[in-house]
Design a protein around this motif. Structure first.
Motif, PDB file in Angstrom:
ATOM      1  N   VAL A 306       0.951  -1.099  -0.025  1.00 55.19           N
ATOM      2  CA  VAL A 306      -0.166  -0.012  -0.021  1.00 55.19           C
ATOM      3  C   VAL A 306       0.979   1.349  -0.088  1.00 55.19           C
ATOM      4  O   VAL A 306       0.356   2.267  -0.773  1.00 55.19           O
ATOM      5  CB  VAL A 306      -1.014   0.019   1.313  1.00 55.19           C
ATOM      6  N   LEU A 307       1.775   1.327   0.917  1.00 53.07           N
ATOM      7  CA  LEU A 307       2.723   2.325   0.945  1.00 53.07           C
ATOM      8  C   LEU A 307       3.479   2.693  -0.519  1.00 53.07           C
ATOM      9  O   LEU A 307       3.715   3.872  -0.907  1.00 53.07           O
ATOM     10  CB  LEU A 307       3.673   2.057   1.938  1.00 53.07           C
ATOM     11  N   ARG A 308       4.062   1.655  -1.242  1.00 53.93           N
ATOM     12  CA  ARG A 308       4.530   1.621  -2.389  1.00 53.93           C
ATOM     13  C   ARG A 308       3.530   2.438  -3.461  1.00 53.93           C
ATOM     14  O   ARG A 308       4.199   3.258  -4.060  1.00 53.93           O
ATOM     15  CB  ARG A 308       4.909   0.174  -2.964  1.00 53.93           C
TER      16      ARG A 308
ATOM     17  N   ARG B 615      -3.334  -2.978  -6.534  1.00 49.75           N
ATOM     18  CA  ARG B 615      -2.067  -2.431  -6.156  1.00 49.75           C
ATOM     19  C   ARG B 615      -2.362  -2.483  -4.579  1.00 49.75           C
ATOM     20  O   ARG B 615      -1.336  -2.809  -3.791  1.00 49.75           O
ATOM     21  CB  ARG B 615      -1.635  -1.336  -6.703  1.00 49.75           C
ATOM     22  N   THR B 616      -3.323  -2.020  -4.035  1.00 44.30           N
ATOM     23  CA  THR B 616      -3.523  -1.959  -2.590  1.00 44.30           C
ATOM     24  C   THR B 616      -4.338  -2.845  -2.061  1.00 44.30           C
ATOM     25  O   THR B 616      -4.472  -2.980  -0.706  1.00 44.30           O
ATOM     26  CB  THR B 616      -4.044  -0.477  -2.355  1.00 44.30           C
ATOM     27  N   GLY B 617      -5.024  -3.596  -2.997  1.00 43.07           N
ATOM     28  CA  GLY B 617      -5.984  -4.602  -2.507  1.00 43.07           C
ATOM     29  C   GLY B 617      -7.432  -4.031  -1.839  1.00 43.07           C
ATOM     30  O   GLY B 617      -8.308  -4.604  -1.404  1.00 43.07           O
ATOM     31  N   THR B 737     -10.219  -8.266   3.374  1.00 43.91           N
ATOM     32  CA  THR B 737      -9.451  -7.016   3.644  1.00 43.91           C
ATOM     33  C   THR B 737      -8.683  -6.672   2.632  1.00 43.91           C
ATOM     34  O   THR B 737      -8.399  -7.681   1.807  1.00 43.91           O
ATOM     35  CB  THR B 737      -8.733  -7.209   4.970  1.00 43.91           C
ATOM     36  N   PRO B 738      -7.877  -5.532   2.341  1.00 45.41           N
ATOM     37  CA  PRO B 738      -6.870  -5.485   1.353  1.00 45.41           C
ATOM     38  C   PRO B 738      -5.798  -6.503   1.546  1.00 45.41           C
ATOM     39  O   PRO B 738      -5.194  -7.032   0.538  1.00 45.41           O
ATOM     40  CB  PRO B 738      -6.423  -3.860   1.722  1.00 45.41           C
ATOM     41  N   ALA B 739      -5.327  -6.901   2.840  1.00 45.93           N
ATOM     42  CA  ALA B 739      -4.404  -7.825   2.953  1.00 45.93           C
ATOM     43  C   ALA B 739      -4.616  -9.101   2.331  1.00 45.93           C
ATOM     44  O   ALA B 739      -3.767  -9.713   1.654  1.00 45.93           O
ATOM     45  CB  ALA B 739      -4.184  -7.783   4.443  1.00 45.93           C
ATOM     46  N   ARG B 740      -5.745  -9.251   2.357  1.00 49.26           N
ATOM     47  CA  ARG B 740      -6.285 -10.700   1.695  1.00 49.26           C
ATOM     48  C   ARG B 740      -6.493 -10.690   0.440  1.00 49.26           C
ATOM     49  O   ARG B 740      -6.321 -11.637  -0.364  1.00 49.26           O
ATOM     50  CB  ARG B 740      -7.544 -11.387   2.631  1.00 49.26           C
ATOM     51  N   LEU B 742      -4.637  -8.912  -1.526  1.00 48.36           N
ATOM     52  CA  LEU B 742      -3.382  -8.740  -2.244  1.00 48.36           C
ATOM     53  C   LEU B 742      -2.481 -10.300  -2.184  1.00 48.36           C
ATOM     54  O   LEU B 742      -2.170 -10.623  -2.870  1.00 48.36           O
ATOM     55  CB  LEU B 742      -2.474  -7.753  -1.298  1.00 48.36           C
ATOM     56  N   GLU B 743      -3.081 -10.829  -0.819  1.00 50.17           N
ATOM     57  CA  GLU B 743      -2.541 -12.089  -0.912  1.00 50.17           C
ATOM     58  C   GLU B 743      -3.017 -13.201  -1.869  1.00 50.17           C
ATOM     59  O   GLU B 743      -2.435 -13.940  -2.388  1.00 50.17           O
ATOM     60  CB  GLU B 743      -2.908 -12.804   0.789  1.00 50.17           C
TER      61      GLU B 743
END
Lengths: 320, 747, 165
Positions: A306-308, B615-617, B737-740, B742-743
């Motif tokens: 996200v930061l990138r 890119r951020t999810g 979530t964004p984390a999931r 992206l994963e």
């Protein structure tokens, strides 16, 4: 909330006098202080209400100087016509309208962090004097991706990264009298001897924040990432500023919030942009460089991605 | 007087079928026909209790301030599992304004020796003000002996002593079915614990008058509170009166009495003063219930052309310390599709966390996410349109009982929903957004639920001499608009304007009424109210007939007049009333049993459109189309609101809500409304709501069943399917979530 | 030097809905508790008590604030308005909330209306985005948001068209 005595003061001198007493805290907007007190994380015996100090209110703006009194609310700052765009962007998604009506600029800069171990009265984390940071082996999805210190909390303020991107200085009244220093220097990663997110003492008084003319003329932008559309402290935020000389970037500042103990800059990434034209490839290179040294914890690798992306987009927006 | 008789009835409540005996009176009447000209029922009406709710005048339980009222505060365990060795209240009792501190030794009926989750009650402090009680609670010193604990669901599943098999179901031969399959999807889904966070906290205020207890409580089920409290304090039912005038949300978590009810009742008696025991937000998130986190394995087998051959669904639901019941996560798999071979198992898993409770369509919300995600994974593998796959396996008869449905228009929900959502725009692999990193996608999911209601439910209607009516029923309105629906039904049958029908509800001295849960309140009570109104009308016609000197069977009521025959004699009802003076016409009605030969179920389909930032999810839900079939809609205005609300809660469940547990300390880290992220006004997408107009005339005399829970059931899967369509990220864990995301994109 | 009050109960004079009210409370008493317990004004609700939800929103000097994060003693000499105080904007919003079914359980409703009342007073004509921003700090668990937005816009429109006449 433990009971306390309460006094209103009308001048900075009066405040300074009262704040010398033990276990005395000043209250301005109160939005962070009362939260801490309700959780019994702090239990002051006395509160000094500084809202009556007229000289700490208001905004003065000229071409060369933008000065915000510490008691100015976030809403007042956001609404002022001379407020730099990046500050307006940072405040648009800061907290909620009611909180922006109550919270002050000074209080925003010294608010305590939102780490859930720190905020839980039943957890004795390192920052509160405990033996170790509980986030390291705990749930650290929102915690730091940079820094070597013991504590993994992150800076919560939306305003701080934006102000630092404009090289803001803060005017304080301390024991030694009136003092002015770069805002960035206020933020110091906590150490075993100073378990605090910043260098402001309980008896110090922030008087104002100032932005100089050079910075006011920079291109600048603020991006914030949240998991719901509004009302969340930043998961990641990025403030970027630069002067554009014939399309080339100068005086580049890229400041990330919510990624480290303090507002985070990566000099090498800024240098990659200095003197260069801003284009897609350059923005990506800067972003890659910015996150190269990130060291995420178990649950927060996504924050690096996200930061990138936020750095990349912020850099591209500097063109406009 | 109509004669009373006992009947057997099957009612579906919260995904399970209960067979009970019920007492009914008289005979039922048929539902209004589709062409009946109705003046109230089926028309949008403003809520009858609206002026109170928008003005701050509505008095909720937490707003009650009785003279001399004391405040009780519960001291709670900071340990997920411990033995309470000693409670020292000396310092607390020394504080000015503290009236009492009780613990296990002084009130054994209120506390256990062992605590099994963080937040379990250990002592109660009673003070003159909220602040004093909180101060004193802080001064109570408790010595614990820590015991081993597990808060993590997966860890608990691995421990056999914590797992109980509660339900199993099969038809056909699943093994054979999978052998016959050309394609098998075998996937594991997990869902997070959802916390109700009703805005009005749980709580009660108790006041005694001699042996008689009045208990004001924020509840969805006054009669269950009465029963539970009466049993706990060994009182007679007539000595306990429960009042709930206005209620600030329950969503399933207020279906019985709470520990706070017992605290208030017991201590108010001991201290001889009214006691208020209301939870704070942290307590709301620790001790008042939640939707179980689940781990689910779904296997679906199908032939190449998409006909299901076998379905297997095994669910483990974390119930915290609740070891009595578990929600039916596998219900949708058992009953939604026409598939010959099904096998399912439902396990309850104990952890050292606060007990779970019903939460709006418990089980079905979790199970539908898994089942309908798996259906899309299957469609992907078969390269079939997800909607086509669902249609291909459409069950015309109830697959579990083999019976016909009283009404099933799921096919219309699909086709109308597809039209409203623009499903034809959907492309395999998604479509492009404004930027290269934005992808758009669409997804669909199906809803099945009960909500037919049933007996027992009773109402009386008193007709006053001025032509106003009072409907008396054991009903609480939790915000769903039931009160308004009931008033409409009564007004319809009495031919009265809505403002001349007043409701006397919200307390247990009324005839028994059902809980506001299981989507069954209106479907249970409404038919009884209608019969009570019919009874009033019958009596009124008899009176009018006498005055008009015609036979009662020759006249009918219309426009406030009794009219004899076509264009015959007319008598204003006001005239009838004026003759009656102080007499009260009393009508009675009871809910009759459901038909035996058909299955009552509601159906619906949700279509989601999302945009994913790859890119951020980040997932942005742009639009939800919700088409539901429940038969007759009593109040379209409230019904639409109900659906929007369900979708919004589902949106939180899908993308942002989830209890966070610290495995090392066993604490809930987001027991507040900052870190537990329910949707805000800015999160809500465009929500398009529509209902299939067909009536469910077999269901009951209203011709419709319940809507409370259906709208929360299918949304999460529709969103997950849309995300997968947009960018190929199949997220099998909620929240997305964004984390999931992206994963999943990395996989 | 200024004098301390408390920690025990101290007389606090509040101007609430145009009436001068005197109460005796400790300095730690929040404005929310003072309204609810001392003045019997229970329209503002205590839901989170931490400034997270907006159910306690009242106007202080015409500005929407969270009463749970405000000390009653700090509100002396300030004009406090609650849902009970009514006024043209509040009443217009109440009518719009009724007409557009902008509430279900109603527990967040007084807070939503007060947040919007501040908006109406400040910006005569408010569109959908301003309305959404005004109630961005007011959570509604029933999910009445779409109707809240409709009601807010309708009330704003009604106000501007009334002014135009």
């Amino acid at each position: 909330m433990k009971s306390f005595s309460y006094a209103k003061v009308a001048t900075a001198e009066e405040a300074a006098g009262l704040l010398k007493q033990r276990n005395t805290r000043l209250i301005a907007g109160g939005t962070d202080l009362l939260g801490l007190m309700k959780e019994r994380l702090i239990e002051p015996d006395r509160l000094v209400d500084v809202n009556g100090i007229a000289q700490l209110r208001g905004i003065t703006a000229t071409k060369e100087n933008f000065r915000v009194g510490a008691l100015t609310t976030l809403a007042e700052l956001a609404a002022h016509q001379a407020t730099p765009l990046i500050i307006k962007e940072a405040l648009a998604d800061a907290a909620t309208p009611q909180l922006r009506n109550m919270a002050t600029v000074g209080g925003n800069l010294v608010q305590r962090n939102r780490c859930w171990y720190f905020r839980s009265a039943e957890h004795r984390c390192w920052l509160k004097g405990g033996p170790r940071c509980l986030a390291v082996d705990g749930d650290n999805r929102y915690h730091a991706i940079y820094g070597e210190g013991e504590c993994r909390q992150v800076t919560p303020s939306d305003l701080a990264p934006a102000l630092i991107a404009l090289d803001a200085t803060v005017v304080m009244r301390t024991d030694e009298g009136e003092d002015s220093l770069p805002l960035a220097q206020l933020y110091v990663a906590p150490t075993a001897r100073h378990r605090r997110e910043h260098a402001v003492g309980d008896d110090d008084l922030i008087l104002a924040v100032r932005i100089g003319g050079d910075a006011l003329r920079r291109h600048a932008t603020y991006l914030k990432f949240m998991e719901r559309a509004t009302w969340q402290f930043a998961v990641v935020s990025v403030a970027a500023s630069a002067r554009l000389v014939e399309g080339r970037a100068q005086d580049v500042r890229i400041v990330a919030g919510a990624v480290a103990n303090i507002p985070w800059r990566v000099k090498a990434a800024e240098d990659l942009l200095a003197g260069e034209k801003i284009d897609d490839a350059r923005a990506l290179a800067v972003a890659e460089r910015f996150v190269r040294d990130a060291r995420p914890l178990r649950d927060n690798a996504y924050k690096v991605a996200v930061l990138r992306e936020l750095v990349r987009r912020a850099v591209l927006r500097l063109k406009d | 007087m109509p004669s009373a008789r006992v009947v057997k009835n099957r009612t579906e409540f919260e995904g399970k079928i209960y067979e009970e005996l019920a007492l009914v009176q008289g005979a039922d009447i048929p539902a209004w026909s589709a062409d009946a000209e109705l003046r109230h029922v089926g028309r949008s009406r403003l809520r009858v209790d609206g002026p109170q709710r928008v003005s701050g005048r509505a008095r909720y339980t937490t707003d009650l301030m009785l003279p001399g009222m004391l405040h009780a505060r519960v001291v709670r365990s900071p340990h997920p599992h411990a033995r309470v060795i000693r409670v020292d209240a000396k310092r607390a009792l020394a504080l000015a304004g503290v009236r009492s501190v009780v613990d296990r030794t002084s009130a054994p009926e209120l506390f256990d020796e062992e605590v099994h989750y963080v937040g379990a009650p250990v002592a109660v402090v009673v003070g003159e003000t909220e602040e004093i009680a909180a101060d004193a609670a802080h001064l109570v010193e408790i010595e614990y002996e820590s015991l081993p604990f597990v808060v993590d669901l997966e860890e608990a599943i691995a421990d056999r002593t914590r797992v109980q098999r509660k339900e199993s179901y099969s038809r056909g031969d699943a093994r054979r079915g999978f052998r016959e399959a050309d394609i098998v999807v075998d996937a594991r889904y997990t869902t997070s614990t959802q916390l109700h966070n009703c805005l009005e906290p749980h709580g009660a205020v108790a006041q005694w008058d001699g042996e008689r207890l009045t208990l004001w409580e924020s509840t969805q089920a006054m009669f269950d509170v009465r029963k539970g409290v009466a049993k706990a304090i060994r009182a007679r039912l007539d000595d306990v009166r429960v009042i709930c005038d206005y209620m600030g949300g329950g969503f399933g978590s207020k279906l019985g009495h709470g520990h706070y009810s017992e605290i208030a009742a017991v201590l108010a008696k001991r201290l001889g003063r009214p006691i208020r025991c209301v939870m704070d937000r942290r307590e709301e998130n620790l001790v008042t219930g939640n939707r179980s986190a689940t781990v689910q394995r779904v296997r679906v087998g199908a032939t190449k052309d998409g006909k299901l051959t076998a379905l297997e669904h095994v669910a483990w639901s974390g119930t915290g310390t609740e070891d009595g019941w578990v929600a039916s996560t596998t219900g949708p798999s058992n009953g939604l599709y026409e598939v010959a071979n099904v096998r399912s198992e439902q396990f309850l898993v104990l952890t050292n966390t606060g007990p779970f409770s019903a939460f709006r369509a418990p089980g079905y919300v979790e199970g539908t996410f898994a089942l309908e995600s798996a259906m899309d994974e299957l469609a992907d593998k078969l390269a079939l349109d997800p909607l086509a796959l669902r249609r291909k396996n459409y069950a015309k008869l109830d697959p579990q009982s083999g019976k016909h449905y009283s009404l099933k228009r799921l096919d219309q929900c699909y086709s109308r929903g597809a039209e409203l959502a623009g499903w034809s725009r959907r492309k395999a692999g998604g479509t492009a957004g404004r930027h290269a990193y934005l992808r758009r996608g669409m997804g669909v999911s199906t809803q099945v639920w009960g909500g037919g209601g049933g007996p027992p439910a009773y109402a009386t209607i008193h007709l006053n001499a001025d032509g106003t009516a009072i409907v008396r029923a054991g009903l609480q309105d939790i915000g769903s608009g039931t009160k308004t629906a009931i008033a409409q039904i009564a007004a319809e049958e009495l031919s009265l304007p809505l403002e001349r029908v007043r409701l006397s509800i919200g307390e247990t001295d009324a005839p028994y009424g059902p809980a506001s849960g299981g989507s069954m309140t209106t479907a249970s009570l409404g038919p009884a109210v209608r019969l009570a109104a019919v009874d009033v009308r019958r009596q009124l016609l008899e009176v009018a007939a006498g005055l008009m000197e015609v036979r009662a069977s020759e006249i009918h009521l219309t426009d406030g007049h009794a009219v004899a025959g076509r264009g015959g004699k007319k008598l204003a009802l006001d005239e009838v009333f004026s003759k009656l003076q102080n007499y009260t016409v009393i009508g009675r009605g009871s809910r009759h049993p459901n038909p035996e030969d058909v299955r009552l179920r509601s159906f619906g389909a949700h279509f989601a459109e999302v945009e994913v930032d790859i890119r951020t999810g980040a997932v942005r839900v742009l639009k939800i189309v919700a088409v539901h079939q429940i038969g007759r809609i009593v109040n379209p205005l409230n019904a639409k609101s109900q659906v929007e609300g369900g979708v919004t809660q589902a949106l939180g469940y899908a993308v942002s809500e989830g209890r966070v547990l610290d495995r090392l300390s066993g604490h809930v880290m987001n027991a507040n409304l900052e870190d537990y992220k329910i949707p805000t006004v800015k999160d809500v997408p465009d929500i398009v709501v529509e209902f299939v107009p067909d009536l469910d005339r077999r269901a009951n005399n209203l011709g419709g069943i319940g809507l409370g829970e259906p709208p929360i059931i299918p949304t999460a899967a529709a969103i997950a399917n849309a995300v997968a369509n947009a960018c190929g990220a199949r997220v099998r864990t909620l929240p997305i979530t964004p984390a999931r995301v992206l994963e999943a994109l990395r996989r | 030097m200024p004098e301390y009050r408390g920690p025990g109960p101290t007389p606090i004079k509040l101007d609430v809905n145009g009436e001068s009210r005197l109460l005796l409370a400790e300095p730690r008493r929040t404005l929310l508790d003072a309204l609810r317990y001392d003045l019997g004004l229970t329209g503002a609700k205590k839901v989170c008590d931490r400034g997270d939800c907006g159910a306690c929103t009242v106007l202080v000097e015409g500005v929407a604030e969270y009463a749970c994060l405000t000390l009653a003693v700090a509100c002396e000499c300030k004009h406090v308005e609650t849902i009970e105080g009514g006024g043209a904007d509040v009443e217009a919003l109440q009518q719009a909330f009724l007409a557009h079914d902008a509430y279900q359980c109603g527990f967040c409703t007084p807070g939503q209306i007060m947040a919007l009342a501040a908006l109406l007073r400040r910006d005569g004509q408010a569109g959908e985005e301003q309305v959404k921003t005004a109630v961005a700090g007011n959570l509604c668990r029933c999910g009445a948001y779409p109707n809240i937005v409709t009601a807010g816009v309708a009330a704003s429109r009604a106000k501007t068209s009334a002014k135009a006449k």
